[in-house]
Design a protein around this motif. Structure first.
Motif, PDB file in Angstrom:
ATOM      1  N   VAL A   1      52.521  56.783  38.682  1.00 46.69           N
ATOM      2  CA  VAL A   1      51.638  55.730  38.173  1.00 46.69           C
ATOM      3  C   VAL A   1      51.307  54.686  39.248  1.00 46.69           C
ATOM      4  N   ASP A   2      52.299  54.267  40.019  1.00 43.83           N
ATOM      5  CA  ASP A   2      52.025  53.266  41.060  1.00 43.83           C
ATOM      6  C   ASP A   2      51.024  53.793  42.086  1.00 43.83           C
TER       7      ASP A   2
ATOM      8  N   TRP B   1      48.789  56.160  41.537  1.00 46.56           N
ATOM      9  CA  TRP B   1      47.484  56.269  40.881  1.00 46.56           C
ATOM     10  C   TRP B   1      46.785  54.924  40.892  1.00 46.56           C
ATOM     11  N   ASN B   2      47.549  53.856  40.665  1.00 42.93           N
ATOM     12  CA  ASN B   2      46.965  52.512  40.728  1.00 42.93           C
ATOM     13  C   ASN B   2      46.483  52.196  42.141  1.00 42.93           C
ATOM     14  N   GLN B   3      47.257  52.603  43.138  1.00 48.90           N
ATOM     15  CA  GLN B   3      46.865  52.389  44.528  1.00 48.90           C
ATOM     16  C   GLN B   3      45.562  53.128  44.836  1.00 48.90           C
TER      17      GLN B   3
ATOM     18  N   GLY C   1      43.347  54.079  42.603  1.00 49.44           N
ATOM     19  CA  GLY C   1      42.291  53.423  41.814  1.00 49.44           C
ATOM     20  C   GLY C   1      41.764  52.198  42.521  1.00 49.44           C
ATOM     21  N   ASN C   2      42.663  51.430  43.135  1.00 49.56           N
ATOM     22  CA  ASN C   2      42.235  50.261  43.912  1.00 49.56           C
ATOM     23  C   ASN C   2      41.436  50.677  45.142  1.00 49.56           C
TER      24      ASN C   2
END
Length: 85
Positions: A52-53, A55-57, A59-60
């Protein structure tokens, strides 16, 4: 559509952003039109981005919020793999 944009980065941060924009443009040219499809292919090709972390990276990254050059390098590595398939 063939519009060229050329910039001369004034510092390393701008150079990273410019590289990120170029990379995203290349992915879109290969058919990755959504953030989800982009994240999916990167996490499939590079297992270190399969949480998840990460994926957020990614996404950013997709949104133009580049944090470091290592993401650019990883995304470029996958791009090279995709182009050679």
């Amino acid at each position: 559509m063939k519009n060229n944009i050329c910039i001369s980065p004034v510092d390393n941060e701008m150079a990273s952003w410019g590289k990120a924009v170029w990379l995203l443009n290349e992915y879109r040219g290969l058919g990755f039109k959504t953030r989800q499809s982009f994240i999916r292919i990167i996490s499939e090709k590079l297992p270190k981005y399969n949480d998840v972390d990460s994926w957020n990276q990614l996404g950013n990254f997709w949104l133009g919020r580049v944090k470091d050059d290592s993401v650019n390098r990883d995304v470029e590595t996958v791009l090279e793999q995709l182009k050679s398939e």
